[in-house]
Motif scaffolding. Structure first.
Motif, PDB file in Angstrom:
ATOM      1  N   VAL A  31       0.857  -1.184   0.000  1.00 17.00           N
ATOM      2  CA  VAL A  31       0.000   0.000   0.000  1.00 17.00           C
ATOM      3  C   VAL A  31       0.894   1.235   0.000  1.00 17.00           C
ATOM      4  CG1 VAL A  31      -1.769   1.275   1.274  1.00 17.00           C
ATOM      5  CG2 VAL A  31      -1.882  -1.218   1.132  1.00 17.00           C
ATOM      6  N   ARG A  32       0.703   2.089  -1.006  1.00 18.02           N
ATOM      7  CA  ARG A  32       1.615   3.212  -1.229  1.00 18.02           C
ATOM      8  C   ARG A  32       0.973   4.532  -0.799  1.00 18.02           C
ATOM      9  NH1 ARG A  32       4.057   0.803  -6.973  1.00 18.02           N
ATOM     10  NH2 ARG A  32       4.598  -1.192  -6.008  1.00 18.02           N
ATOM     11  N   ASP A  33       1.821   5.514  -0.534  1.00 19.40           N
ATOM     12  CA  ASP A  33       1.339   6.812  -0.052  1.00 19.40           C
ATOM     13  C   ASP A  33       0.563   7.570  -1.128  1.00 19.40           C
ATOM     14  OD1 ASP A  33       2.400   6.407   2.405  1.00 19.40           O
ATOM     15  OD2 ASP A  33       4.307   7.387   1.949  1.00 19.40           O
ATOM     16  N   ASP A  34       1.004   7.436  -2.380  1.00 19.85           N
ATOM     17  CA  ASP A  34       0.393   8.205  -3.445  1.00 19.85           C
ATOM     18  C   ASP A  34       0.069   7.287  -4.623  1.00 19.85           C
ATOM     19  OD1 ASP A  34      -0.522  10.264  -5.003  1.00 19.85           O
ATOM     20  OD2 ASP A  34       1.476  10.832  -5.709  1.00 19.85           O
ATOM     21  N   PRO A  35      -0.875   6.347  -4.421  1.00 16.70           N
ATOM     22  CA  PRO A  35      -1.121   5.354  -5.473  1.00 16.70           C
ATOM     23  C   PRO A  35      -1.836   5.959  -6.680  1.00 16.70           C
ATOM     24  CG  PRO A  35      -2.744   5.146  -3.739  1.00 16.70           C
ATOM     25  CD  PRO A  35      -1.776   6.198  -3.290  1.00 16.70           C
ATOM     26  N   TYR A  75      -5.566   1.331  -8.125  1.00 17.35           N
ATOM     27  CA  TYR A  75      -6.220   0.764  -6.940  1.00 17.35           C
ATOM     28  C   TYR A  75      -5.485  -0.431  -6.354  1.00 17.35           C
ATOM     29  CZ  TYR A  75      -7.893  -2.809 -10.098  1.00 17.35           C
ATOM     30  OH  TYR A  75      -7.939  -3.837 -10.982  1.00 17.35           O
ATOM     31  N   ASP A  81      -3.678   0.972  -3.334  1.00 23.69           N
ATOM     32  CA  ASP A  81      -4.320   1.688  -2.224  1.00 23.69           C
ATOM     33  C   ASP A  81      -4.880   0.649  -1.247  1.00 23.69           C
ATOM     34  OD1 ASP A  81      -6.856   0.922  -3.037  1.00 23.69           O
ATOM     35  OD2 ASP A  81      -7.371   2.835  -3.941  1.00 23.69           O
ATOM     36  N   SER A  82      -5.666   1.114  -0.275  1.00 23.72           N
ATOM     37  CA  SER A  82      -6.070   0.184   0.787  1.00 23.72           C
ATOM     38  C   SER A  82      -7.484  -0.366   0.559  1.00 23.72           C
ATOM     39  CB  SER A  82      -5.999   0.885   2.150  1.00 23.72           C
ATOM     40  OG  SER A  82      -6.886   2.001   2.143  1.00 23.72           O
ATOM     41  N   TYR A 140     -13.010   3.843  -7.498  1.00 20.68           N
ATOM     42  CA  TYR A 140     -11.679   3.282  -7.720  1.00 20.68           C
ATOM     43  C   TYR A 140     -10.792   4.231  -8.508  1.00 20.68           C
ATOM     44  CZ  TYR A 140     -13.940  -1.104  -6.425  1.00 20.68           C
ATOM     45  OH  TYR A 140     -14.643  -2.077  -5.760  1.00 20.68           O
ATOM     46  N   ARG A 144     -10.670  -5.305   1.108  1.00 19.42           N
ATOM     47  CA  ARG A 144     -10.057  -4.041   1.516  1.00 19.42           C
ATOM     48  C   ARG A 144      -9.374  -4.207   2.874  1.00 19.42           C
ATOM     49  NH1 ARG A 144     -13.069  -0.685   5.100  1.00 19.42           N
ATOM     50  NH2 ARG A 144     -14.939  -1.776   5.803  1.00 19.42           N
ATOM     51  N   THR A 160      -1.865  -1.579   7.143  1.00 18.85           N
ATOM     52  CA  THR A 160      -1.629  -1.790   5.706  1.00 18.85           C
ATOM     53  C   THR A 160      -0.154  -2.082   5.447  1.00 18.85           C
ATOM     54  OG1 THR A 160      -1.376   0.599   5.450  1.00 18.85           O
ATOM     55  CG2 THR A 160      -3.548  -0.319   4.965  1.00 18.85           C
TER      56      THR A 160
END
Ligand SMILES: [Fe+2]
Length: 269
Positions: free
Chosen positions: A85-89, A92, A95-96, A197, A254, A259
């Motif tokens: 899970v990345r800070d700036d995805p 989708y 992301d979380s 999404y 999810r 994460t």
């Protein structure tokens, strides 16, 4: 690392409703100590193989281990994808949120036969992020004949922007034939609503009337998620999993807690 092709894959214990889990008999045994050919053979019949208690391989070792069995699918990032899970995805996947059902390699030149995950960092209990696998062969086998007849005429065009490593336009019949077993499989990627999404996926269903197209999609949204067809995997650090891609669809629940989970994925054509 040893690649003893004569050594068969150890036998495992059944998972529900499908899959098998193999636990290392000797501490310190590495993934590389299991013959890759035997492992893939087991994955073809069990659909999902979970290995527990085996030491993970380094990236280069993992590539050469899998390359002994077949061609590795390569992307612009290389062969091994870091799933975290990345800070700036932008997509989708990173992301979380949840990842709806799909099959891997739909937009690639070759659809991989298998993929392998190594879990570098697992999820605490209750944190979500489980990977869910749907056995599309059994879904097809158990569907009523009138529905299968509708599916046979259905073709889906998928469109998504290439913001991660995949994207473009793809037209695919809803039903396919498993290249190794000859079984009928369902090839379906669930739509991704732009309101929910990053990197949405748009579907156009053709070959049937608009009413039947809506019915097919609404029915699949329920039928594919029936727990009797789905194996849900909670990831613990050190888990290794080999997955048969042609017969299964997969997605991710999810995250509802931490994460920190990190997987490495490699695909074998
Ligand atoms: Fe995937």
């Amino acid at each position: 690392m040893t690649h003893s092709l004569s050594r068969s894959c150890p036998s495992g214990t059944d998972l529900r409703p499908f899959g098998t889990v193999i636990t290392a008999a000797v501490p310190g045994t590495s993934l590389g100590d299991i013959a890759i050919d035997g492992l893939l053979e087991t994955a073809l019949s069990a659909k999902v193989v979970v290995l527990r208690g085996y030491e993970l391989l380094g990236i280069e070792e993992l590539e050469s281990y899998c390359a002994a069995a077949g061609e590795i699918l390569r992307w612009d990032f290389g062969a091994v994808l870091d799933l975290d899970v990345r800070d700036d995805p932008q997509n989708y996947l990173f992301d979380s949120g949840d990842v709806p059902f799909h099959w891997d390699g739909a937009f690639a030149a070759h659809v991989p036969s298998f993929f392998l995950f190594q879990c570098v960092t697992g999820s605490p209990a209750g944190a979500g992020g489980e990977t869910v696998f749907c056995d599309s062969v059994t879904v097809y086998d158990e569907a009523p004949e009138e529905l299968r007849e509708l599916w046979r005429r259905t073709t889906v065009t998928y469109r998504t922007d290439k913001l991660a490593h995949y994207g473009g336009l793809l037209t695919s019949p809803l039903l396919g034939t498993h290249p190794a077993t000859g079984e009928t499989v369902i090839r379906y990627a669930e739509p991704l609503d732009p309101a929910r999404y990053l990197n949405p996926l748009f579907l156009t269903v053709e070959g049937v009337s608009p009413e039947d197209a809506s019915y097919v999609m609404e029915d699949l949204a329920i039928r594919l998620h029936d727990p009797k067809y789905c194996y849900t995997h909670h990831w613990d650090s050190g888990d290794i999993m080999i997955v048969e891609n042609h017969g299964l669809l997969h997605g991710r629940n999810r995250f509802t807690g931490s994460t920190r989970r990190r997987l490495q994925r490699i695909q074998i054509i």
